[in-house]
Structure formats: C-alpha cells, structure tokens
Design a protein around this motif. Sequence first.
Motif, PDB file in Angstrom:
ATOM      1  N   TYR A 119      44.795  34.878  34.213  1.00  0.00           N
ATOM      2  CA  TYR A 119      46.075  35.098  34.904  1.00  0.00           C
ATOM      3  C   TYR A 119      45.869  35.025  36.418  1.00  0.00           C
ATOM      4  CZ  TYR A 119      50.225  37.129  36.881  1.00  0.00           C
ATOM      5  OH  TYR A 119      51.346  37.313  37.635  1.00  0.00           O
ATOM      6  N   LEU A 120      44.834  35.709  36.911  1.00  0.00           N
ATOM      7  CA  LEU A 120      44.588  35.741  38.348  1.00  0.00           C
ATOM      8  C   LEU A 120      44.269  34.352  38.891  1.00  0.00           C
ATOM      9  CD1 LEU A 120      42.506  39.043  38.616  1.00  0.00           C
ATOM     10  CD2 LEU A 120      44.872  38.680  39.340  1.00  0.00           C
ATOM     11  N   ILE A 121      43.503  33.575  38.124  1.00  0.00           N
ATOM     12  CA  ILE A 121      43.204  32.191  38.534  1.00  0.00           C
ATOM     13  C   ILE A 121      44.493  31.375  38.575  1.00  0.00           C
ATOM     14  CG2 ILE A 121      42.078  30.042  37.819  1.00  0.00           C
ATOM     15  CD1 ILE A 121      39.768  31.782  36.730  1.00  0.00           C
ATOM     16  N   SER A 122      45.338  31.544  37.562  1.00  0.00           N
ATOM     17  CA  SER A 122      46.619  30.827  37.511  1.00  0.00           C
ATOM     18  C   SER A 122      47.501  31.194  38.694  1.00  0.00           C
ATOM     19  CB  SER A 122      47.348  31.146  36.202  1.00  0.00           C
ATOM     20  OG  SER A 122      46.569  30.778  35.086  1.00  0.00           O
ATOM     21  N   TYR A 123      47.512  32.484  39.018  1.00  0.00           N
ATOM     22  CA  TYR A 123      48.317  32.965  40.146  1.00  0.00           C
ATOM     23  C   TYR A 123      47.871  32.306  41.448  1.00  0.00           C
ATOM     24  CZ  TYR A 123      48.181  36.271  44.122  1.00  0.00           C
ATOM     25  OH  TYR A 123      48.157  36.834  45.365  1.00  0.00           O
ATOM     26  N   ALA A 124      46.553  32.235  41.678  1.00  0.00           N
ATOM     27  CA  ALA A 124      46.020  31.615  42.902  1.00  0.00           C
ATOM     28  C   ALA A 124      46.363  30.127  42.955  1.00  0.00           C
ATOM     29  CB  ALA A 124      44.509  31.821  42.975  1.00  0.00           C
ATOM     30  N   GLY A 140      49.704  30.524  52.949  1.00  0.00           N
ATOM     31  CA  GLY A 140      49.641  30.581  51.487  1.00  0.00           C
ATOM     32  C   GLY A 140      48.458  29.809  50.929  1.00  0.00           C
ATOM     33  N   ILE A 141      48.176  28.643  51.515  1.00  0.00           N
ATOM     34  CA  ILE A 141      47.032  27.838  51.070  1.00  0.00           C
ATOM     35  C   ILE A 141      45.717  28.562  51.364  1.00  0.00           C
ATOM     36  CG2 ILE A 141      45.726  25.717  51.517  1.00  0.00           C
ATOM     37  CD1 ILE A 141      48.439  24.326  51.977  1.00  0.00           C
ATOM     38  N   VAL A 142      45.593  29.099  52.581  1.00  0.00           N
ATOM     39  CA  VAL A 142      44.361  29.811  52.962  1.00  0.00           C
ATOM     40  C   VAL A 142      44.124  31.018  52.053  1.00  0.00           C
ATOM     41  CG1 VAL A 142      43.223  31.124  54.787  1.00  0.00           C
ATOM     42  CG2 VAL A 142      44.487  29.055  55.361  1.00  0.00           C
ATOM     43  N   LEU A 143      45.171  31.837  51.890  1.00  0.00           N
ATOM     44  CA  LEU A 143      45.060  33.014  51.028  1.00  0.00           C
ATOM     45  C   LEU A 143      44.746  32.604  49.590  1.00  0.00           C
ATOM     46  CD1 LEU A 143      48.112  35.159  52.261  1.00  0.00           C
ATOM     47  CD2 LEU A 143      45.721  35.439  52.877  1.00  0.00           C
ATOM     48  N   GLY A 144      45.430  31.565  49.119  1.00  0.00           N
ATOM     49  CA  GLY A 144      45.232  31.107  47.740  1.00  0.00           C
ATOM     50  C   GLY A 144      43.815  30.625  47.472  1.00  0.00           C
ATOM     51  N   LEU A 176      44.749  40.567  50.375  1.00  0.00           N
ATOM     52  CA  LEU A 176      45.282  39.208  50.411  1.00  0.00           C
ATOM     53  C   LEU A 176      46.472  39.041  49.461  1.00  0.00           C
ATOM     54  CD1 LEU A 176      42.013  37.067  50.560  1.00  0.00           C
ATOM     55  CD2 LEU A 176      43.466  37.825  52.437  1.00  0.00           C
ATOM     56  N   SER A 177      46.426  39.704  48.311  1.00  0.00           N
ATOM     57  CA  SER A 177      47.533  39.621  47.353  1.00  0.00           C
ATOM     58  C   SER A 177      48.789  40.311  47.888  1.00  0.00           C
ATOM     59  CB  SER A 177      47.122  40.243  46.012  1.00  0.00           C
ATOM     60  OG  SER A 177      46.060  39.514  45.428  1.00  0.00           O
ATOM     61  N   ILE A 178      48.604  41.452  48.536  1.00  0.00           N
ATOM     62  CA  ILE A 178      49.738  42.147  49.157  1.00  0.00           C
ATOM     63  C   ILE A 178      50.327  41.280  50.271  1.00  0.00           C
ATOM     64  CG2 ILE A 178      50.407  44.139  50.571  1.00  0.00           C
ATOM     65  CD1 ILE A 178      48.316  45.763  48.991  1.00  0.00           C
ATOM     66  N   ALA A 179      49.444  40.631  51.032  1.00  0.00           N
ATOM     67  CA  ALA A 179      49.911  39.724  52.088  1.00  0.00           C
ATOM     68  C   ALA A 179      50.724  38.573  51.491  1.00  0.00           C
ATOM     69  CB  ALA A 179      48.719  39.174  52.874  1.00  0.00           C
ATOM     70  N   SER A 180      50.320  38.087  50.315  1.00  0.00           N
ATOM     71  CA  SER A 180      51.061  37.017  49.635  1.00  0.00           C
ATOM     72  C   SER A 180      52.459  37.469  49.230  1.00  0.00           C
ATOM     73  CB  SER A 180      50.294  36.547  48.392  1.00  0.00           C
ATOM     74  OG  SER A 180      49.074  35.942  48.750  1.00  0.00           O
ATOM     75  N   PHE A 223      34.510  40.853  54.900  1.00  0.00           N
ATOM     76  CA  PHE A 223      35.171  41.922  55.656  1.00  0.00           C
ATOM     77  C   PHE A 223      36.236  41.335  56.580  1.00  0.00           C
ATOM     78  CE2 PHE A 223      35.485  45.074  59.062  1.00  0.00           C
ATOM     79  CZ  PHE A 223      35.539  46.266  58.357  1.00  0.00           C
ATOM     80  N   ILE A 224      35.912  40.218  57.232  1.00  0.00           N
ATOM     81  CA  ILE A 224      36.853  39.553  58.149  1.00  0.00           C
ATOM     82  C   ILE A 224      38.102  39.094  57.413  1.00  0.00           C
ATOM     83  CG2 ILE A 224      37.201  37.427  59.482  1.00  0.00           C
ATOM     84  CD1 ILE A 224      34.301  37.787  60.488  1.00  0.00           C
ATOM     85  N   PHE A 225      37.920  38.425  56.261  1.00  0.00           N
ATOM     86  CA  PHE A 225      39.075  37.926  55.506  1.00  0.00           C
ATOM     87  C   PHE A 225      39.903  39.076  54.944  1.00  0.00           C
ATOM     88  CE2 PHE A 225      36.990  33.748  55.439  1.00  0.00           C
ATOM     89  CZ  PHE A 225      38.095  32.945  55.665  1.00  0.00           C
ATOM     90  N   LYS A 226      39.251  40.144  54.550  1.00  0.00           N
ATOM     91  CA  LYS A 226      39.965  41.307  54.034  1.00  0.00           C
ATOM     92  C   LYS A 226      40.909  41.863  55.099  1.00  0.00           C
ATOM     93  CE  LYS A 226      39.187  46.164  52.807  1.00  0.00           C
ATOM     94  NZ  LYS A 226      38.164  47.202  52.526  1.00  0.00           N
ATOM     95  N   TRP A 227      40.372  42.092  56.287  1.00  0.00           N
ATOM     96  CA  TRP A 227      41.186  42.702  57.335  1.00  0.00           C
ATOM     97  C   TRP A 227      42.153  41.720  57.973  1.00  0.00           C
ATOM     98  CZ3 TRP A 227      42.313  47.545  57.979  1.00  0.00           C
ATOM     99  CH2 TRP A 227      41.495  48.491  57.367  1.00  0.00           C
ATOM    100  N   TRP A 228      41.837  40.434  57.906  1.00  0.00           N
ATOM    101  CA  TRP A 228      42.824  39.441  58.353  1.00  0.00           C
ATOM    102  C   TRP A 228      44.033  39.460  57.420  1.00  0.00           C
ATOM    103  CZ3 TRP A 228      44.370  34.848  55.741  1.00  0.00           C
ATOM    104  CH2 TRP A 228      45.306  34.094  56.459  1.00  0.00           C
TER     105      TRP A 228
END
Length: 359
Positions: free
Chosen positions: A6-11, A71-75, A97-101, A216-221
């Motif tokens: 499911y998570l792969i499909s969502y991304a 969306g592409i970067v987060l995905g 990242l999911s909350i940001a989406s 850590f950088i991507f998490k906080w971004w």
Amino acid sequence: MKKKLYLISYAIVQIVVSIYMIIFTDNLVTKQMETMEDTFKMFPAEIQTMMTEMYSVETIRSSFVITAVAGIVLGLILLWIFLKDKVSRSKGLALGLSIASVLLFGSGIVAVMAIVGVILIAMTPKDVTVKKEKKEMQKLRVLKVTKKDLLWVIVLVLAYCSQFFVVDFINSVTLAIIFDVCYNVLIFALVIYIFNKRLKRDFSAFKNNIGGYVGFIFKWWGIMLGLSLIAGIIRMIFGGAIETANQNALNNMPLWYVGPLAIAWAPVVEEGIFRGGLRRFIKNDKVFIILSAVLFGLLHTIGTEVGLYNILIQSLQYVVMGFVMAYTYVKTNNIFVNMGIHCLQNTIGVLVMILTSFV
C-alpha cells in the motif's frame, strides 16, 4: 506485506499525479479558474474583486507547479523508504514527509492515500537502537568562542546589512550590477574565512555519517514544508499577499543569477549569520531559536514590504523556516545540516521557477 504494498502504491500514485500536474498544467489551471469563478459569484462584489486579485492565472499556475515539484521530491524519497523497508528506522522522516503530502495536496486521491499512509506509518514500531545511534552521531561538541570570533561576526553582520543602504545611492544599472556581484563575493568569502574551523569540523562529521545526516535533513525539510504551508494559509487569512515582495523580486531576476544565489550563496551566508554567528552570542537554546527565527523572517521582508503590519504578516513563513533551521542546529551543532535544509528548499524553489517559465 500488505502495508508495504500500500505504501509503495501511495508513493507511486503521488509521483504519477505530480508528473500529470506538470504535463497538463494549462488544462488544470483553466478548469480551476472556471470552478473558482463560479464560487466567487456567491460572495459580495468587494470580496469577489479581492479574491480575483489573489487567485490569478499566474498564482494558480505557480501553485500547481510548486505542488507538483514538491510532490515528486517527496514521493521519490518515500518510495525509497518503502522499497527498502526502512519505515521503522526512518519513521520520523516518513511520517513528516507524508504529513507534508497531505498538506500539500489538500484533497483528492493523493491526500486520501497520504492520510492512510500517515496512520500506517504511525502504527509502525520505531527501531530504538538506530535512534540512539543517530543521537550520538548528530550532536557535536560546542567549539570555544573568543572575543576575536565575536568581533568578526559583528563585522560580517555590518557588511551584510550594508546592502540595504548602499543600493539607494547607486543610480546606474551597470554600477548596481558590479556592486551586487562584488558584494556577494565579499560576503561569501567573509563567511568562509570567519567560520573556516567550524566548517572543516562540521563537514568532516557530515561526510563520515552522510546517510544519517541526509535522512535528518529530509525529515526536517518535510516538517518545515508542512509548517510553511500552514503559515502561508494563516498569512493569507490575515491579508497577506500570495507571494511576498522578496519572492516577487526573485521571480523577476534572470535564472542564471537567481540559481547560484539561492542554491549556493544563501544557504552558506544566511546560515552562517543567522545560525552560526548568532549562536556565538546566545548560549540559551530557546532564546537562540526564537531570536534566530524572528530575525531571519524580518530580514526577508523589512527591505521589500511596505508598512509594519505587512512586514510582520509577510515574514511569517520565513520565521517558520528560520525556526526549523535554528532548531536543527541546536539538535546537531552541525551547520551543514541547516545549510542542507536551506539548500534543498531553495533548490526546489529554483526548479519551480524553471518549470513555471516553460508551462
């Protein structure tokens, strides 16, 4: 296994929808404008005029492109996490990242799938062992600060602030360009010189633990992106413009100039001043984070916005960004972390500008 699929499909869906938004931007903008025009008719004439000014074709197109690029970067990041079975290890990053989406897309299939994804990720047990290792890796010791170090920071701040006064006395376009280039080179060189010892130490630690630091950088971004979107909504509710004057000024500059300025110069210089420099004077974590965030926000609006209220309300998103970057600096004591977040944010912005110029 079902959760992973499911998570792969969502991304994948998020990436596909984002690419679709870029390809068919004009059609989507036209449909959006038609829908909004029908909605506007429900309001009084004054409000209709105000909303028409706020939601023009240009602003809606920019909104679609920003959403698509982010969306592409987060995905892609989420897809890598899900494919590698790293949800338990990178739970905070995946959750952020999911909350940001969810905040980014607002509604539609991506937002619905992201909400379910947030629930599934939140239910995943956290790998405590990895968390302990990361904490030990991230926090560097505080370097000793001398009076000479403090004096150099004052010189740097004065040189940085000179841009707000000298430009008013330059009438020639040619001289303004020459001054701007010389000024940028000088400030960049000053930051490298003043923080030379810290930059070497921090880069060595960053290079030796690059996997943990990048995560850590991507998490906080992702967290910063979500908070920034909320701040943007609050800003517009209280009468702020869709784009700040600072952003409008950047949009009107040539890309060959804005690109290096945003991606290389700003992360090094602004993090050196607002995080590295300010930290030398303020040892209390909470005071440093708040003051760093507020100054960072105001310095992005004082020279461009008109009126105290406008300066304050338009600075809100920059304050949020400054808060996150100051907080991550306190957590890691590695200036390359906030430089990385800053660089990532600005790189996305430059990509949006490039794509907007083509669609």
